[in-house]
Design a protein around this motif. Structure first.
Motif, mmCIF file in Angstrom:
data_model
loop_
_atom_site.group_PDB
_atom_site.id
_atom_site.type_symbol
_atom_site.label_atom_id
_atom_site.label_comp_id
_atom_site.label_asym_id
_atom_site.label_seq_id
_atom_site.Cartn_x
_atom_site.Cartn_y
_atom_site.Cartn_z
ATOM 1 N N VAL A 123 38.828 39.350 35.635
ATOM 2 C CA VAL A 123 39.703 39.200 36.797
ATOM 3 C C VAL A 123 39.463 40.331 37.791
ATOM 4 O O VAL A 123 39.448 40.112 39.009
ATOM 5 N N GLY A 126 36.349 39.570 39.533
ATOM 6 C CA GLY A 126 36.619 38.480 40.463
ATOM 7 C C GLY A 126 37.313 38.973 41.717
ATOM 8 O O GLY A 126 37.023 38.507 42.826
ATOM 9 N N MET A 127 38.235 39.920 41.546
ATOM 10 C CA MET A 127 38.915 40.511 42.695
ATOM 11 C C MET A 127 37.910 41.218 43.599
ATOM 12 O O MET A 127 37.930 41.056 44.827
ATOM 13 N N PRO A 400 37.873 32.540 34.464
ATOM 14 C CA PRO A 400 38.856 33.434 35.096
ATOM 15 C C PRO A 400 38.270 34.180 36.287
ATOM 16 O O PRO A 400 38.944 34.391 37.298
ATOM 17 N N THR A 403 37.702 31.629 39.223
ATOM 18 C CA THR A 403 39.015 31.175 39.693
ATOM 19 C C THR A 403 39.677 32.251 40.540
ATOM 20 O O THR A 403 40.288 31.958 41.572
ATOM 21 N N THR A 404 39.565 33.498 40.104
ATOM 22 C CA THR A 404 40.113 34.610 40.891
ATOM 23 C C THR A 404 39.459 34.676 42.260
ATOM 24 O O THR A 404 40.139 34.848 43.281
ATOM 25 N N GLY A 416 45.730 35.456 44.310
ATOM 26 C CA GLY A 416 44.467 35.184 43.635
ATOM 27 C C GLY A 416 44.382 35.858 42.283
ATOM 28 O O GLY A 416 43.917 35.264 41.297
ATOM 29 N N ILE A 417 44.839 37.099 42.215
ATOM 30 C CA ILE A 417 44.824 37.825 40.945
ATOM 31 C C ILE A 417 45.773 37.159 39.946
ATOM 32 O O ILE A 417 45.454 37.018 38.763
ATOM 33 N N GLY A 420 44.113 34.049 38.630
ATOM 34 C CA GLY A 420 43.064 34.440 37.692
ATOM 35 C C GLY A 420 43.632 34.887 36.360
ATOM 36 O O GLY A 420 43.076 34.569 35.294
#
Length: 541
Positions: A123, A126-127, A400, A403-404, A416-417, A420
């Motif tokens: 995550v 992803g961020m 994850p 998706t994030t 968003g976080i 995720g």
């Protein structure tokens, strides 16, 4: 051998040079961003500069983070706007900012920083990738000279106005040759500076590429005035700092909090909102910055909450908007060579000195040059190799992560976080469900036997699946439930198995529970809630 860093106060020429590059580059990027965030928040422009100075100096001195840089951040814009609408004046928002700092300081003493330990690495990555993609998209208007605020342009999913295809059409219809040339030269310098011949050169390796980009950008725009006037960048295409004429004019840009609002309950609600959002963003940014740290140092999160609290208290007292730790600025500093908190202090010092002494010079910097720096930073955060690496680690890591990224692009950073995290939690629960028990089938003396091996932790999540396995057993079978390797079995699971015993007898199913200890064993292998399970003797009746 693992690389180590000297204390930030130690004298090391190489480290000092890297810290100066990091502080200088992040300072260049911070000037327009501080102004833009203040403008978007409905606050006086100079309040953004004040917040940037406080974030660099006050938080830089208070924090134990080696590389994080704090200041005003886009994620706080909506919170400040809401506070402005609810309180009716910027002075009241400053008071709320002071109170938010006190709340954050209290959260540090309450050891609330532990929440950062519950964010999966997928995550966090992803961020970072989502922020990188947004950075790239937001710089496109400035790279082509599209005269529009980057906070409003190139929105992937706008709630009103033109969609992104129409926005690209508008941008291409208003391109500036001067901006494109400056952007191309800037990008070429930034890319070439990453080549080994430049990174290992004894002289050039100490010169920040961003400094070259800024100097070239100003020089090219000045040359356009004489040779190609139609290409000159003006107004919205350049940094726009307020320029006070004297000390009185400078002090006139500072606003102070309205302490008369202490009796207004809405001030405390706004302070709580600012404190919660700023704290969560700070913890996430610290986690991400530590992930980017080449030396992999870890920041004490509770101390960071206290430092952020001190920073917001100071910022509110002297007229600055709320601050938090900023991933973008920190990553820019790291990419430029920063290795200690000295970079944050240099960042804050340069911001303070230059806005006082050189605002007219800073106002000549083309946005196209700064946008090139941000675009390269965005690419480094959202490399294709990051997506490939997470994909190779399997769906439990990749989904994850992606998706994030998508949720941040569609909504905002915190939403968003959160999305995720939900996907990550889903895979955790799925993994727990799938590994709660195993079923083995074999035949002994012509009789079909089933061995149900329970996992380490058997919770209520496994109840339905386990009951279904028992119901699917054929008549006249022998079923062994082995719980000797379980540290915990939920009471609901025990009750479900116990209630199945009558049905098993009616179908001539012999249900056994395997035990590996005697009833007088003081240290049994299997316990339930710290007590010896009562299921074992009852199941073997």
């Amino acid at each position: 051998m693992k690389a180590t860093a000297k204390p930030w106060g130690a004298i090391d020429i190489n480290t000092i040079a890297g810290d100066f590059r990091g502080g200088f580059v992040s300072f260049l990027v911070a000037v327009p961003l501080c102004l833009g965030i203040a403008l978007a928040s409905g606050a006086p422009l100079f309040s953004g500069i004040i917040a940037g100075v406080v974030g660099g100096l006050v938080v830089g001195l208070s924090s134990r983070s080696a590389l994080s840089i704090s200041g005003p951040e886009a994620g706080l814009i909506m919170v400040v706007l809401s506070a402005m609408e609810a309180l009716g004046s910027f002075q009241a928002v400053l008071l709320a900012t002071c109170l938010a700092g006190i709340i954050q300081f209290g959260l540090g003493f309450a050891r609330a920083g532990i929440i950062s330990n519950f964010f999966p690495t997928s995550v966090i990555k992803g961020m970072l990738a989502g922020i990188g993609i947004i950075l790239i998209i937001k710089q496109l208007p400035h790279l082509v000279g599209y005269d529009v605020d980057s906070a409003e342009a190139f929105v992937l999913f706008p709630t009103d106005g033109a969609d992104i295809i129409e926005q690209f059409g508008l941008a291409l219809g208003q391109v500036s040759v001067g901006a494109i040339l400056i952007a191309l030269v800037s990008l070429a310098v930034l890319i070439l500076w990453e080549r080994p011949v430049f990174k290992t050169h004894p002289l050039l390796k100490s010169v920040p590429a961003a400094l070259i980009v800024v100097v070239l950008g100003i020089t090219m725009n000045e040359l356009f005035k004489g040779a190609f006037p139609q290409w000159v960048l003006r107004d919205g295409h350049l940094v726009q700092l307020p320029v006070p004429e004297d000390v009185a004019g400078f002090l006139g840009l500072v606003t102070f909090p309205d302490f008369g609002q202490l009796t207004n309950p809405q001030v405390y609600l706004s302070a709580l909102a600012i404190a919660l959002v700023a704290s969560l963003e700070a913890l996430l940014a610290i986690e991400a910055t530590d992930e980017l740290d080449p030396l992999k140092r870890k920041t004490p999160t509770n101390r960071e909450l206290k430092a952020q609290g001190i920073g917001n208290l100071a910022s509110g007292l002297v007229g600055g908007i709320p601050i938090t730790s900023i991933i973008v600025r920190s990553s820019i500093s790291i990419n430029a060579g920063a290795r200690t908190k000295r970079a944050a202090l240099i960042h804050g010092s340069l911001l303070l000195v230059c806005v006082i002494t050189l605002p007219s010079v800073l106002n000549r910097i083309p946005w196209a040059a700064l946008a090139s720096i941000l675009l390269i930073t965005g690419y480094k955060l959202a490399r294709v190799s990051v997506f490939r690496q997470l994909y190779q680690q399997g769906k439990t890591k990749f989904l994850p992560f992606v998706t994030t990224v998508l949720a941040i692009l569609v909504t905002d950073l915190l939403t968003g976080i959160f999305v995720g995290m939900l996907v990550g939690i889903f895979f955790i629960l799925l993994d727990s469900y799938q590994h709660g028990y195993q079923v083995h089938t074999y035949t002994e003396k012509g009789v079909e036997r089933f061995r149900i091996l329970l996992g380490n932790h058997v919770t209520f999540l496994h109840k339905a699946g386990l009951v279904q396995v028992l119901r699917d057993l054929p008549d006249n079978a022998i079923a062994e439930i082995d719980g000797t390797h379980s540290a915990y079995i939920d009471s609901d699971v025990i009750a479900a198995i116990d209630s199945y015993r009558q049905s098993a007898q009616m179908r001539n199913i012999r249900l056994l529970f395997v035990q590996e200890f005697r009833e007088d064993d003081p240290q049994p292998a299997h316990r339930h809630n710290g007590q010896r399970s009562k299921l074992i003797p009852s199941m073997n009746k």
